[in-house]
Design an enzyme around this catalytic site. Structure first.
Site, PDB file in Angstrom:
ATOM      1  N   GLU A  18      -2.592   1.073  -9.349  1.00 17.33           N
ATOM      2  CA  GLU A  18      -1.470   2.015  -9.490  1.00 17.33           C
ATOM      3  C   GLU A  18      -0.213   1.221  -9.860  1.00 17.33           C
ATOM      4  OE1 GLU A  18      -2.513   5.517  -6.261  1.00 17.33           O
ATOM      5  OE2 GLU A  18      -1.723   3.634  -5.505  1.00 17.33           O
ATOM      6  N   HIS A  25      -0.380  -1.793  -7.410  1.00 14.75           N
ATOM      7  CA  HIS A  25      -1.203  -1.603  -6.211  1.00 14.75           C
ATOM      8  C   HIS A  25      -2.701  -1.663  -6.522  1.00 14.75           C
ATOM      9  CE1 HIS A  25      -2.667   1.202  -2.812  1.00 14.75           C
ATOM     10  NE2 HIS A  25      -2.649  -0.042  -2.390  1.00 14.75           N
ATOM     11  N   SER A  73       0.817  -1.209   0.000  1.00 10.31           N
ATOM     12  CA  SER A  73       0.000   0.000   0.000  1.00 10.31           C
ATOM     13  C   SER A  73       0.851   1.260   0.000  1.00 10.31           C
ATOM     14  CB  SER A  73      -0.867   0.025   1.256  1.00 10.31           C
ATOM     15  OG  SER A  73      -1.750  -1.052   1.256  1.00 10.31           O
ATOM     16  N   ASN A 108      -3.394   6.505  -1.602  1.00  9.26           N
ATOM     17  CA  ASN A 108      -3.206   6.417  -0.152  1.00  9.26           C
ATOM     18  C   ASN A 108      -2.664   7.703   0.455  1.00  9.26           C
ATOM     19  OD1 ASN A 108      -4.387   4.030   0.530  1.00  9.26           O
ATOM     20  ND2 ASN A 108      -2.563   2.807   0.145  1.00  9.26           N
TER      21      ASN A 108
HETATM   22  N1  3HC Z   1     -15.877  -8.503  -2.195  1.00 16.82           N
HETATM   23  C1  3HC Z   1     -16.263  -8.688  -3.470  1.00 16.82           C
HETATM   24  N2  3HC Z   1     -17.283  -8.031  -4.027  1.00 16.82           N
HETATM   25  C2  3HC Z   1     -17.935  -7.135  -3.247  1.00 16.82           C
HETATM   26  C3  3HC Z   1     -17.579  -6.886  -1.911  1.00 16.82           C
HETATM   27  C4  3HC Z   1     -16.489  -7.617  -1.382  1.00 16.82           C
HETATM   28  N3  3HC Z   1     -16.050  -7.442  -0.150  1.00 16.82           N
HETATM   29  N4  3HC Z   1     -18.407  -5.948  -1.396  1.00 16.82           N
HETATM   30  C5  3HC Z   1     -19.245  -5.619  -2.381  1.00 16.82           C
HETATM   31  N5  3HC Z   1     -18.966  -6.338  -3.488  1.00 16.82           N
HETATM   32  C6  3HC Z   1     -19.642  -6.238  -4.772  1.00 16.82           C
HETATM   33  C7  3HC Z   1     -21.054  -6.751  -4.709  1.00 16.82           C
HETATM   34  O1  3HC Z   1     -21.103  -8.129  -5.000  1.00 16.82           O
HETATM   35  C8  3HC Z   1     -21.717  -5.913  -5.770  1.00 16.82           C
HETATM   36  O2  3HC Z   1     -21.406  -6.437  -7.039  1.00 16.82           O
HETATM   37  P1  3HC Z   1     -22.458  -6.323  -8.282  1.00 16.82           P
HETATM   38  O3  3HC Z   1     -22.941  -4.905  -8.305  1.00 16.82           O
HETATM   39  O4  3HC Z   1     -21.660  -6.682  -9.482  1.00 16.82           O
HETATM   40  O5  3HC Z   1     -23.528  -7.288  -7.955  1.00 16.82           O
HETATM   41  C9  3HC Z   1     -21.007  -4.570  -5.692  1.00 16.82           C
HETATM   42  O6  3HC Z   1     -19.744  -4.834  -5.078  1.00 16.82           O
HETATM   43  C10 3HC Z   1     -21.768  -3.574  -4.859  1.00 16.82           C
HETATM   44  O7  3HC Z   1     -21.980  -4.137  -3.601  1.00 16.82           O
HETATM   45  P2  3HC Z   1     -23.162  -3.771  -2.610  1.00 16.82           P
HETATM   46  O8  3HC Z   1     -24.350  -3.315  -3.415  1.00 16.82           O
HETATM   47  O9  3HC Z   1     -23.337  -4.890  -1.654  1.00 16.82           O
HETATM   48  O10 3HC Z   1     -22.595  -2.606  -1.718  1.00 16.82           O
HETATM   49  P3  3HC Z   1     -22.132  -1.170  -2.099  1.00 16.82           P
HETATM   50  O11 3HC Z   1     -22.822  -0.632  -3.306  1.00 16.82           O
HETATM   51  O12 3HC Z   1     -22.194  -0.440  -0.824  1.00 16.82           O
HETATM   52  O13 3HC Z   1     -20.589  -1.351  -2.516  1.00 16.82           O
HETATM   53  C11 3HC Z   1     -18.325  -1.293  -1.998  1.00 16.82           C
HETATM   54  C12 3HC Z   1     -19.673  -1.895  -1.650  1.00 16.82           C
HETATM   55  C13 3HC Z   1     -17.915  -1.685  -3.408  1.00 16.82           C
HETATM   56  C14 3HC Z   1     -17.303  -1.836  -1.016  1.00 16.82           C
HETATM   57  C15 3HC Z   1     -18.444   0.274  -1.912  1.00 16.82           C
HETATM   58  O14 3HC Z   1     -18.935   0.622  -0.644  1.00 16.82           O
HETATM   59  C16 3HC Z   1     -17.152   1.002  -2.127  1.00 16.82           C
HETATM   60  O15 3HC Z   1     -16.750   1.253  -3.249  1.00 16.82           O
HETATM   61  N6  3HC Z   1     -16.489   1.379  -1.026  1.00 16.82           N
HETATM   62  C17 3HC Z   1     -15.248   2.106  -1.067  1.00 16.82           C
HETATM   63  C18 3HC Z   1     -14.116   1.162  -1.279  1.00 16.82           C
HETATM   64  C19 3HC Z   1     -12.824   1.880  -1.374  1.00 16.82           C
HETATM   65  O16 3HC Z   1     -12.697   3.092  -1.281  1.00 16.82           O
HETATM   66  N7  3HC Z   1     -11.748   1.094  -1.529  1.00 16.82           N
HETATM   67  C20 3HC Z   1     -10.392   1.602  -1.546  1.00 16.82           C
HETATM   68  C21 3HC Z   1      -9.838   1.502  -0.186  1.00 16.82           C
HETATM   69  S1  3HC Z   1      -8.181   2.075  -0.085  1.00 16.82           S
HETATM   70  C22 3HC Z   1      -7.298   0.706  -0.524  1.00 16.82           C
HETATM   71  O17 3HC Z   1      -7.788  -0.366  -0.776  1.00 16.82           O
HETATM   72  C23 3HC Z   1      -5.840   0.909  -0.567  1.00 16.82           C
HETATM   73  C24 3HC Z   1      -5.131  -0.117   0.258  1.00 16.82           C
HETATM   74  O18 3HC Z   1      -3.770   0.068   0.050  1.00 16.82           O
HETATM   75  C25 3HC Z   1      -5.440   0.016   1.724  1.00 16.82           C
END
Ligand code: 3HC
Length: 289
Positions: free
Chosen positions: A153, A141, A120, A192
């Protein structure tokens, strides 16, 4: 260079979804972990995720069967590295662990293989020097959840060959991702670093009692249109991860302002690491059941 076989090291939060995304894209994937429980959890995820996608009409039965066929799990790093063209490392955010691992990867993989880290924050030049192929070691990433998030990334450190970056961008595209290229290395890359600024402000506002973490999340979600506020997002990515990366950043900079916030330290010590353990800022125990 054509990539056919990929090894993903680490079957945790990121590794299991990166493995499945690559298998769905048609790559031969071997996912390996030293922890049998984590590896079994990853296998179980695949067993439930694929039929669910088929039932939801998002995947054909044939595509699900093919992805399953493409993906194998093993506890043996040696076996996972055999004949690979590309490695994606997704293990714990500890520099010494990654350096040790890349030394082994350099010995176990064919000389042409690209060795990518999903770290990350840690830039690949801190790792590449333990290998005899620094020009093939770079950052790739992914974002959590890796099956959903489109961004990747790709970071071109000074030691990275153009071809290595190009092949990596192509692998990301084949996985249905949108890669962005960072022309130079910088700790934390793009997303990040921006997220760190948001989190620092969110902790400040929370810790001086301006608002509850739930209201801060609501404000960011409804006021900025982010899908998740910073606290909910930390629960998703893991509070342990936040702790490790912030400690690494502090060690690197020696700047006390870079230390993890008291709230992160408290949650880390209590083992309230977020969704994966059922509790972080929010409670997920009901959801787990
Ligand atoms: N694993 C796999 N698929 C998932 C999932 C998971 N944990 N959570 C949700 N999904 C899928 C669902 O199956 C659904 O797929 P579909 O539309 O094709 O059927 C889709 O995502 C939407 O899911 P939901 O309707 O249940 O829920 P949301 O619309 O609330 O979406 C989310 C969930 C995609 C997690 C959304 O809330 C989101 O985009 N959150 C922000 C995530 C984010 O910012 N990530 C970056 C974090 S920083 C990072 O990762 C960097 C690292 O270095 C720390």
């Amino acid at each position: 260079m054509e990539v056919k076989k990929i090894c993903v090291v680490g079957a945790g939060n990121m590794g299991h979804q990166i493995s499945l995304a690559a298998a769905l894209a048609g790559y031969q994937v071997t996912c390996t972990d030293i922890n049998e429980e984590i590896l079994n959890r990853a296998k179980n995820f695949v067993e439930t995720y694929l039929p669910e996608r088929v039932a939801k009409g998002k995947l054909t039965e044939e595509a699900a069967a093919k992805a399953k066929e493409n993906l194998t799990f093993t506890l043996s790093l040696e076996e996972a590295c055999k004949d690979v063209d590309f490695v994606i490392e997704a293990v714990i955010e500890k520099l010494d662990v990654k350096r040790e691992l890349f030394k082994k990867l350099d010995e176990l993989t064919p000389p042409h293989a690209i060795l990518a880290t999903n770290s990350s924050y840690i830039v690949s030049s801190k790792i590449a020097d333990v290998t005899k192929r620094p020009e093939k070691v770079l950052n790739m990433h992914f974002f959590n959840p890796a099956l959903v998030m489109k961004l990747v990334e790709v970071v071109k450190g000074p030691h990275v060959a153009d071809e290595t970056a190009e092949v990596t961008m192509e692998v990301a595209r084949k996985m249905g991702k949108v890669p962005v290229l960072l022309q130079k290395e910088i700790y934390g890359f793009l997303v990040n670093r921006i997220l760190a600024a948001i989190k620092a402000e969110a902790f400040y506002l929370y810790e001086i009692g301006i608002a509850d973490y739930k209201d801060i999340d609501t404000a960011v979600e409804l006021g900025l249109g982010h899908p998740m506020g910073p606290f909910r997002l930390m629960d998703l990515t893991g509070i342990d991860l936040t702790y490790y990366v912030e400690m690494e950043r502090y060690r690197e900079s020696r700047d006390p302002a870079m230390k993890p916030s008291p709230t992160v330290v408290e949650k880390f010590v209590k083992g309230e690491w977020g969704r994966k353990v059922g509790k972080g800022f929010y409670d997920y125990t009901q959801e787990k059941k």
